[in-house]
Design a protein around this motif. Structure first.
Motif, PDB file in Angstrom:
ATOM      1  N   VAL A  13       0.824  -1.209   0.000  1.00 51.02           N
ATOM      2  CA  VAL A  13       0.000   0.000   0.000  1.00 51.02           C
ATOM      3  C   VAL A  13       0.860   1.261   0.000  1.00 51.02           C
ATOM      4  CG1 VAL A  13      -2.045  -1.069   1.021  1.00 51.02           C
ATOM      5  CG2 VAL A  13      -0.334  -0.022   2.506  1.00 51.02           C
ATOM      6  N   ASP A  14       2.173   1.095  -0.200  1.00 45.23           N
ATOM      7  CA  ASP A  14       3.029   2.269  -0.367  1.00 45.23           C
ATOM      8  C   ASP A  14       2.533   3.078  -1.555  1.00 45.23           C
ATOM      9  OD1 ASP A  14       5.048   1.633   1.642  1.00 45.23           O
ATOM     10  OD2 ASP A  14       5.720   0.049   0.283  1.00 45.23           O
ATOM     11  N   LEU A  15       2.683   4.385  -1.503  1.00 43.21           N
ATOM     12  CA  LEU A  15       2.325   5.222  -2.638  1.00 43.21           C
ATOM     13  C   LEU A  15       3.200   4.876  -3.839  1.00 43.21           C
ATOM     14  CD1 LEU A  15       1.910   8.673  -0.865  1.00 43.21           C
ATOM     15  CD2 LEU A  15       0.095   7.189  -1.724  1.00 43.21           C
ATOM     16  N   PRO A  16       2.666   4.992  -5.044  1.00 41.47           N
ATOM     17  CA  PRO A  16       3.465   4.689  -6.238  1.00 41.47           C
ATOM     18  C   PRO A  16       4.779   5.468  -6.292  1.00 41.47           C
ATOM     19  CG  PRO A  16       1.170   4.947  -6.840  1.00 41.47           C
ATOM     20  CD  PRO A  16       1.290   5.345  -5.399  1.00 41.47           C
ATOM     21  N   PHE A  17       4.771   6.705  -5.820  1.00 43.98           N
ATOM     22  CA  PHE A  17       5.984   7.524  -5.824  1.00 43.98           C
ATOM     23  C   PHE A  17       7.048   6.922  -4.914  1.00 43.98           C
ATOM     24  CE2 PHE A  17       2.192  10.329  -5.888  1.00 43.98           C
ATOM     25  CZ  PHE A  17       2.201  10.634  -7.237  1.00 43.98           C
ATOM     26  N   ASP A  62      -7.636   1.645  -3.247  1.00 44.55           N
ATOM     27  CA  ASP A  62      -8.885   1.021  -2.779  1.00 44.55           C
ATOM     28  C   ASP A  62      -8.725  -0.407  -2.284  1.00 44.55           C
ATOM     29  OD1 ASP A  62      -8.551  -0.285  -5.181  1.00 44.55           O
ATOM     30  OD2 ASP A  62     -10.248   0.658  -6.165  1.00 44.55           O
ATOM     31  N   LEU A  63      -7.493  -0.839  -2.076  1.00 42.67           N
ATOM     32  CA  LEU A  63      -7.212  -2.170  -1.522  1.00 42.67           C
ATOM     33  C   LEU A  63      -7.830  -3.303  -2.354  1.00 42.67           C
ATOM     34  CD1 LEU A  63      -7.729  -1.326   2.260  1.00 42.67           C
ATOM     35  CD2 LEU A  63      -5.543  -1.555   1.059  1.00 42.67           C
ATOM     36  N   SER A  64      -7.874  -3.120  -3.659  1.00 47.30           N
ATOM     37  CA  SER A  64      -8.462  -4.116  -4.559  1.00 47.30           C
ATOM     38  C   SER A  64      -7.749  -5.463  -4.452  1.00 47.30           C
ATOM     39  CB  SER A  64      -8.419  -3.596  -6.000  1.00 47.30           C
ATOM     40  OG  SER A  64      -8.826  -4.578  -6.919  1.00 47.30           O
ATOM     41  N   PHE A  65      -6.415  -5.441  -4.523  1.00 46.24           N
ATOM     42  CA  PHE A  65      -5.644  -6.682  -4.378  1.00 46.24           C
ATOM     43  C   PHE A  65      -5.850  -7.258  -2.983  1.00 46.24           C
ATOM     44  CE2 PHE A  65      -1.920  -8.841  -2.734  1.00 46.24           C
ATOM     45  CZ  PHE A  65      -1.705  -9.825  -3.685  1.00 46.24           C
ATOM     46  N   GLY A  66      -5.698  -6.428  -1.985  1.00 49.66           N
ATOM     47  CA  GLY A  66      -5.802  -6.880  -0.600  1.00 49.66           C
ATOM     48  C   GLY A  66      -7.110  -7.572  -0.289  1.00 49.66           C
ATOM     49  N   VAL A 106      -5.766  -7.826   3.648  1.00 45.26           N
ATOM     50  CA  VAL A 106      -5.841  -6.500   4.272  1.00 45.26           C
ATOM     51  C   VAL A 106      -5.827  -6.677   5.784  1.00 45.26           C
ATOM     52  CG1 VAL A 106      -7.225  -4.418   4.607  1.00 45.26           C
ATOM     53  CG2 VAL A 106      -7.118  -5.488   2.347  1.00 45.26           C
ATOM     54  N   MET A 107      -4.831  -6.075   6.433  1.00 44.36           N
ATOM     55  CA  MET A 107      -4.783  -6.089   7.897  1.00 44.36           C
ATOM     56  C   MET A 107      -5.657  -4.922   8.367  1.00 44.36           C
ATOM     57  SD  MET A 107      -0.869  -7.141   8.898  1.00 44.36           S
ATOM     58  CE  MET A 107      -0.005  -5.874   7.977  1.00 44.36           C
ATOM     59  N   LYS A 108      -6.838  -5.257   8.856  1.00 43.58           N
ATOM     60  CA  LYS A 108      -7.849  -4.265   9.223  1.00 43.58           C
ATOM     61  C   LYS A 108      -7.306  -3.214  10.185  1.00 43.58           C
ATOM     62  CE  LYS A 108     -12.461  -3.960  11.286  1.00 43.58           C
ATOM     63  NZ  LYS A 108     -13.568  -4.763  11.826  1.00 43.58           N
ATOM     64  N   GLU A 109      -6.589  -3.646  11.191  1.00 43.16           N
ATOM     65  CA  GLU A 109      -6.122  -2.735  12.236  1.00 43.16           C
ATOM     66  C   GLU A 109      -5.052  -1.760  11.745  1.00 43.16           C
ATOM     67  OE1 GLU A 109      -7.662  -6.483  14.097  1.00 43.16           O
ATOM     68  OE2 GLU A 109      -6.370  -6.014  12.408  1.00 43.16           O
ATOM     69  N   LEU A 110      -4.349  -2.112  10.680  1.00 45.24           N
ATOM     70  CA  LEU A 110      -3.214  -1.304  10.216  1.00 45.24           C
ATOM     71  C   LEU A 110      -3.397  -0.700   8.823  1.00 45.24           C
ATOM     72  CD1 LEU A 110      -0.414  -3.746  11.396  1.00 45.24           C
ATOM     73  CD2 LEU A 110      -1.214  -1.679  12.561  1.00 45.24           C
ATOM     74  N   ARG A 111      -4.409  -1.159   8.087  1.00 47.78           N
ATOM     75  CA  ARG A 111      -4.611  -0.787   6.678  1.00 47.78           C
ATOM     76  C   ARG A 111      -3.339  -1.001   5.862  1.00 47.78           C
ATOM     77  NH1 ARG A 111      -5.082   2.368   2.324  1.00 47.78           N
ATOM     78  NH2 ARG A 111      -7.100   2.513   1.336  1.00 47.78           N
ATOM     79  N   LEU A 112      -2.708  -2.129   6.115  1.00 48.87           N
ATOM     80  CA  LEU A 112      -1.545  -2.584   5.356  1.00 48.87           C
ATOM     81  C   LEU A 112      -1.857  -3.980   4.844  1.00 48.87           C
ATOM     82  CD1 LEU A 112       1.315  -1.590   7.847  1.00 48.87           C
ATOM     83  CD2 LEU A 112       0.684  -0.392   5.733  1.00 48.87           C
ATOM     84  N   LEU A 113      -1.042  -4.476   3.918  1.00 46.86           N
ATOM     85  CA  LEU A 113      -1.205  -5.837   3.428  1.00 46.86           C
ATOM     86  C   LEU A 113      -0.389  -6.797   4.275  1.00 46.86           C
ATOM     87  CD1 LEU A 113      -0.941  -5.268  -0.437  1.00 46.86           C
ATOM     88  CD2 LEU A 113      -2.964  -5.163   1.037  1.00 46.86           C
ATOM     89  N   ALA A 114      -0.977  -7.930   4.582  1.00 49.64           N
ATOM     90  CA  ALA A 114      -0.266  -8.972   5.326  1.00 49.64           C
ATOM     91  C   ALA A 114       0.750  -9.631   4.410  1.00 49.64           C
ATOM     92  CB  ALA A 114      -1.252 -10.016   5.846  1.00 49.64           C
TER      93      ALA A 114
END
Length: 169
Positions: A87-91, A113-117, A123-131
């Motif tokens: 979920v890092d920004l493309p930049f 939009d977390l499409s892959f996640g 999608v790690m709900k608590e962190l909004r990161l990918l596991a």
């Protein structure tokens, strides 16, 4: 959206994964993410054997090492496409790739939009990161290997994932 608990932890803390669990034998779910130039990218853009490597953030030690290891293996094995999703920004992804000097791994951003996640249930709900997870797809888009790394700060089983991909060539 489906929520799953008891699958992974992050720094020892239980994490809720959001999205469907992907299993060996499933048809790989499609997704839409962003390339480093902000253009939309879907799974069907890539053909052949693919390793999908999900990481929380490229700017962390284990994620950096994971991406580098799959980059090295892709350079040795003609016919395997390695795609790292975070979920890092493309930049930030573009900056990281340039600084790391990596050219065999494709980095894609799921920040919008977390499409892959959601499609892969990482999608790690608590962190909004990918596991941290690894999926190997054959040329027909079938999932042939899956690893949801049980502790988010641990490395995946590189050797098994790479062998699974090489066996499909």
């Amino acid at each position: 959206m489906i929520e799953r608990t008891g699958v992974v932890t992050f720094k020892g803390n239980p994490i809720t994964l959001v999205g469907n669990e992907v299993k060996v034998g499933d048809q790989a779910p499609n997704f839409q993410v962003l390339a480093n130039d902000l253009s939309p990218v879907t799974l069907d853009r890539f053909q052949g054997v693919r390793i999908l490597s999900a990481v929380p953030s490229l700017d962390t030690g284990v994620c950096d090492a994971q991406t580098r290891r799959f980059n090295e293996e892709a350079a040795k094995a003609n016919g395997i496409t390695v795609i790292t999703v975070s979920v890092d920004l493309p930049f930030a992804q573009k900056r990281w790739c340039g600084a790391a000097g990596l050219d065999n791994v494709i980095t894609l951003s799921d920040h919008r939009d977390l499409s892959f996640g959601h499609a892969y249930g990482v999608v790690m709900k608590e962190l909004r990161l990918l596991a941290r997870s690894v999926f190997v797809l054959d040329a027909s888009g079938n999932v042939r290997y899956v690893e949801y790394v049980s502790e988010g700060t641990n490395h995946p089983n590189y050797d098994v994932a790479i062998q699974a991909a090489k066996a499909l060539l």
